[in-house]
Design an enzyme around this catalytic site. Structure first.
Site, short mmCIF file in Angstrom:
data_model
loop_
_atom_site.label_atom_id
_atom_site.label_comp_id
_atom_site.label_asym_id
_atom_site.label_seq_id
_atom_site.Cartn_x
_atom_site.Cartn_y
_atom_site.Cartn_z
N SER A 1 9.90 2.85 5.89
CA SER A 1 8.46 2.68 6.00
C SER A 1 7.79 3.92 6.58
CB SER A 1 8.13 1.49 6.90
OG SER A 1 8.63 0.29 6.36
N CYS B 1 0.82 -1.21 0.00
CA CYS B 1 0.00 0.00 0.00
C CYS B 1 0.86 1.27 0.00
CB CYS B 1 -0.94 0.00 1.20
SG CYS B 1 -0.11 -0.06 2.80
N ASN B 2 2.11 1.14 0.40
CA ASN B 2 2.98 2.32 0.49
C ASN B 2 4.03 2.42 -0.61
OD1 ASN B 2 1.78 3.43 2.76
ND2 ASN B 2 3.04 2.24 4.15
N ARG B 3 4.23 1.36 -1.38
CA ARG B 3 5.32 1.41 -2.37
C ARG B 3 5.12 0.37 -3.46
NH1 ARG B 3 9.84 1.73 0.01
NH2 ARG B 3 8.99 1.89 2.11
#
Length: 423
Positions: free
Chosen positions: A112, A55-57
């Protein structure tokens, strides 16, 4: 051998752009096949590739004899339906030691949104298994990732990088408790049944809400997760009709299109007589239409909205970050040393093949002489002399070739290789 990485994450690209490049785990194999075939066998044979998508990368790691960053940028831009220039403005490209350093930092939780979070390590391992199953991993990337896992383990063991970290799931509970005075009086709906929903449900279950329901496309999987929390499972198709029942909605699926639209939320609010709803969309691409945010009785948070919450406690972990960077530096140096040695492998193989051929020829010659009745000592003398002459022939020829400067350089090299004990 060259290693390169192309990526975009929560610090470089907005949520909607990241959503264009999100790949579900079951999409990785065909995506990797598409990427590798795009290089072309003639220009870049045997390109190794792995893709990490969370979801972040989204990050692509490749290895080949020559780096092909521009081609990788072009391929990813096309797959996401954007121009290469737009992608470049939100992406980062890294080669060799910088690519290795980035992989080690990601695995260790230093890159993160939640500093020190451990979930990314499992996601990286899933990505490596997917690349291995797709036949795209290769020895160089396998070495890179195995070393990144080892570095991450050392970082988590030797430092307090994960201390006081606040996960996305915990942040969701914290925000919900600010809206609702008593979470025990709330009904919570979880959309999806993956790892993130599992974490979120675990955190909410600790607050003993009135009801917990799992909505999932596969009812059996939803029931399995719901049973762990004494909750209920329902089909995803029933979600619009039942949405009004819930005070809190947490969604994280692999759907490529929003599952909860503006109209469905408006109808739910009307049925609720405009009692507030707390909604968390942890999916990339989005599960909940962004227009929902404009509704006055809805509090909608995305993964990017949670950034400020999860960064609390950052200062306490800065000392651990410095310790972790030292461990990562050592890991990068070790990997680059290994990568450098990989360049000599073809030469070593050629040398072994050549010496084996010499040995076989001299051994066959010796056996023929023995079969003719030649004296054993004479045969052994001829065998050893034949081997040494073959081994030294090239060096002797080079000593007599070229100008004085090249002969001097050759002499120094030969002395270093053959006269080490005498030096």
């Amino acid at each position: 051998m060259a290693v390169w990485a192309l990526g975009l994450n929560h610090t470089t690209a907005p949520l909607d752009l990241r959503g264009r490049f999100a790949f579900a785990l079951d999409q990785l194999a065909p995506t990797l096949h598409s990427l590798r075939s795009s290089f072309g066998a003639q220009r870049h044979p045997d390109v190794e590739a792995a893709i990490i998508s969370t979801c972040n990368r989204t990050e692509i790691y490749c290895a080949a004899n020559n780096a092909a960053l521009e081609h990788t940028v072009g391929w990813l831009a096309e797959s996401g339906g954007v121009s290469p220039s737009l992608l470049r403005s939100h992406a980062y490209t890294l080669e060799n030691d910088q690519a290795a350093r980035h992989a080690f930092r990601v695995a260790s939780g230093l890159d993160s949104m939640v500093l020190g979070e451990a979930q990314i390590l499992g996601q990286m391992k899933d990505a490596v298994r997917a690349a291995e199953s797709a036949g795209s991993l290769g020895s160089t990337l396998n070495q890179l990732f195995q070393r990144s896992f080892a570095v991450a383990k050392e970082v988590r063991t030797a430092t307090e990088i994960g201390a006081h970290s606040i996960s996305m799931a915990a942040a969701s509970v914290r925000l919900a408790s600010q809206l609702f005075e008593d979470l025990k009086q709330t009904r919570v709906l979880f959309v999806g049944a993956g790892e993130m929903i599992d974490l979120a449900a675990t955190h909410f279950a600790a607050r003993s809400p009135k009801a917990m329901v799992i909505a999932n496309r596969t009812l059996e999987r939803g029931e399995k997760l719901a049973s762990r929390f004494g909750g209920e499972a329902m089909r995803l198709a029933d979600l619009p009709a039942r949405l009004a029942e819930f005070d809190i909605v947490v969604s994280c699926t692999a759907s490529t299109l929003p599952l909860i639209g503006l109209g469905a939320v408006e109808r739910a609010l009307k049925q609720r007589k405009h009692r507030p709803m707390f909604m968390v969309d942890l999916a990339v691409p989005r599960d909940i239409e962004p227009e929902v945010r404009a509704l006055s009785d809805v509090y909608l948070y995305t993964v990017d909205d949670l950034a400020q919450v999860v960064q609390q406690g950052q200062a306490q972990r800065q000392a651990a970050v410095a310790q972790a960077e030292v461990i990562i530096d050592a890991g990068v140096q070790s990997f680059m040393h290994w990568l450098g040695q990989r360049g000599t492998v073809p030469l070593i193989q050629q040398l072994n093949a050549q010496t084996d051929a010499w040995r076989s020829a001299e051994l066959a010659r010796a056996k023929k002489l023995l079969a003719k009745g030649e004296d054993l000592d004479t045969v052994l003398e001829a065998l050893s002399r034949g081997l040494t002459q073959k081994m030294l022939h090239g060096a002797m020829a080079e000593l007599h070739a070229g100008d004085a400067a090249s002969r001097e350089q050759t002499a120094q090299t030969i002395a270093r290789l053959f006269l080490r004990k005498e030096r």
